[in-house]
Write a protein that holds these residues in place. Structure first.
Motif, short mmCIF file in Angstrom:
data_model
loop_
_atom_site.label_atom_id
_atom_site.label_comp_id
_atom_site.label_asym_id
_atom_site.label_seq_id
_atom_site.Cartn_x
_atom_site.Cartn_y
_atom_site.Cartn_z
N VAL A 23 0.86 -1.19 0.00
CA VAL A 23 0.00 0.00 0.00
C VAL A 23 0.89 1.23 0.00
CG1 VAL A 23 -1.71 1.32 1.31
CG2 VAL A 23 -1.87 -1.18 1.20
N LEU A 24 0.56 2.19 -0.85
CA LEU A 24 1.29 3.45 -0.93
C LEU A 24 0.41 4.56 -0.39
CD1 LEU A 24 2.77 3.15 -4.53
CD2 LEU A 24 3.82 2.45 -2.38
N GLU B 99 -5.35 2.44 10.41
CA GLU B 99 -6.60 2.31 9.66
C GLU B 99 -6.40 1.44 8.42
OE1 GLU B 99 -9.09 5.59 7.33
OE2 GLU B 99 -9.29 5.80 9.50
N ILE B 100 -5.30 1.65 7.72
CA ILE B 100 -5.00 0.88 6.51
C ILE B 100 -4.80 -0.60 6.84
CG2 ILE B 100 -3.24 0.46 4.75
CD1 ILE B 100 -2.78 3.51 4.72
N SER B 101 -4.04 -0.88 7.90
CA SER B 101 -3.74 -2.27 8.25
C SER B 101 -5.01 -3.04 8.60
CB SER B 101 -2.75 -2.32 9.42
OG SER B 101 -3.31 -1.77 10.60
N THR C 15 -2.88 -5.71 5.92
CA THR C 15 -1.50 -5.75 5.45
C THR C 15 -0.58 -4.95 6.36
OG1 THR C 15 -0.04 -5.31 3.57
CG2 THR C 15 -1.81 -3.72 3.95
N GLN C 16 0.67 -5.39 6.39
CA GLN C 16 1.72 -4.66 7.12
C GLN C 16 2.60 -3.86 6.17
OE1 GLN C 16 2.28 -5.00 10.76
NE2 GLN C 16 0.17 -5.67 10.47
N ILE D 214 10.65 8.94 2.13
CA ILE D 214 10.03 7.64 1.90
C ILE D 214 10.17 6.86 3.21
CG2 ILE D 214 10.08 5.48 0.61
CD1 ILE D 214 11.34 7.03 -1.72
N VAL D 215 9.04 6.43 3.75
CA VAL D 215 9.01 5.71 5.03
C VAL D 215 8.28 4.39 4.80
CG1 VAL D 215 8.33 5.80 7.46
CG2 VAL D 215 8.90 7.93 6.24
N VAL D 216 8.87 3.28 5.24
CA VAL D 216 8.22 1.98 5.02
C VAL D 216 7.96 1.26 6.33
CG1 VAL D 216 9.20 1.72 2.71
CG2 VAL D 216 10.40 0.74 4.67
N HIS D 217 6.90 0.47 6.33
CA HIS D 217 6.54 -0.37 7.47
C HIS D 217 6.38 -1.80 6.97
CE1 HIS D 217 3.90 -2.46 10.32
NE2 HIS D 217 4.32 -1.59 11.23
#
Length: 293
Positions: free
Chosen positions: A150-151, A174-176, A181-182, A236-239
């Motif tokens: 997810v972006l 909220e997205i997760s 998804t992680q 850019i930050v990722v989880h």
């Protein structure tokens, strides 16, 4: 003969360049609208920049007629005939008469946008907390190790940057829940540097302090075109472990188009006062090998 071909392909795996990776970019094009779309020189440079990316988030689209982005996508399809480019745009966002859009331009022959929403449309509890609500898409990329992610595109309001970056933590939650998804990537002009962020402010930002979030563009990086500024505004930050380990090491960086295209500062500033930031996802060699055979 088939064994020999297979052996050659396996040996070739070690020699394949990073061009097989998938490049994701984010670019604040600074008031992109009719004037820039009608400037052939600017559009030629923009086209070359975006053609480097499999997917690019464009920010600060300010075009009430809705003609600038289709023109840019048309140019891309003429310039790079090896791919087919499409785009997905948000509504015009803003709390005042000043409005901006987010636009994702992507190679539809390489990846698939499976879903999208903005907080404004989704009835989120976080809608009122942003000047321009994030525009969120769910992407499927069959050619990379990480196939689904997810972006979250975000352009913060400078004076509220710390608050808005903090609220992105809730957006992740909220997205997760929504998409189970992680693998989430935040990207865009977060105004996450210089006078807009204080040391005390950093300490209060969960997106910054939770070790599950990885900031790929460091504080020391300069994402601005002007020589007299040095600020890591664009990030850019990722989880997610899968996503973090699916990134090509050291691929996250700004793209200095001023240097790459031998432009004077005033020429580069006609395009934007920001450099795009980018990151590469590792290729799935089995996928590429299967398609080679």
């Amino acid at each position: 003969m088939r064994y020999l071909i297979l052996l050659m392909c396996l040996v070739g795996l070690c020699l394949w360049p990073t061009t097989l990776s998938l490049k994701i970019c984010a670019f604040n094009v600074q008031s992109f609208g009719e004037a820039k779309a009608n400037n052939k020189k600017v559009m030629a440079i923009l086209t070359k920049i975006i053609a480097r990316c499999d997917l690019c988030l464009i920010q600060e689209v300010r075009d009430s007629k809705g003609e600038a982005i289709p023109k840019l996508v048309k140019n891309l399809n003429k310039f790079d005939k090896s791919h087919s480019y499409a785009h997905l745009e948000s509504k015009r966002l803003g709390k005042t008469t000043y409005k901006e859009q987010y636009v994702y331009i992507y190679r539809k022959d390489v990846l698939e946008v499976r879903d999208h929403y903005s907080l404004q449309e989704g009835g989120s509890n976080y809608t009122s907390l942003f000047t321009r609500e994030p525009f969120i898409i769910r992407v499927h990329s069959p050619s990379t190790l990480v196939k689904d992610l997810v972006l979250v595109g975000q352009h913060t309001c400078p004076k509220n940057a710390m608050k808005e970056i903090e609220e992105l933590y809730g957006v992740y939650t909220e997205i997760s829940k929504k998409w189970k998804t992680q693998n989430v990537m935040f990207l865009g002009d977060l105004n996450a540097a210089c006078s807009y962020i204080t040391i005390k402010g950093w300490r209060a930002i969960r997106l910054r302090n939770d070790p599950k979030f990885h900031w790929l563009i460091g504080d020391e990086v300069d994402t601005t075109v002007r020589e007299n500024t040095h600020c890591a505004y664009d990030r850019i930050v990722v989880h997610g472990k899968e996503l973090f380990h699916g990134i090509v090491p050291e691929s996250a960086q700004p793209f200095n188009f001023k240097k790459e295209f031998h432009l004077a500062e005033d020429e580069a500033l006609e395009v934007s006062d920001h450099y795009p930031v980018e990151v590469d996802l590792k290729p799935n060699h089995r996928y590429h090998l299967r398609h080679e055979l």
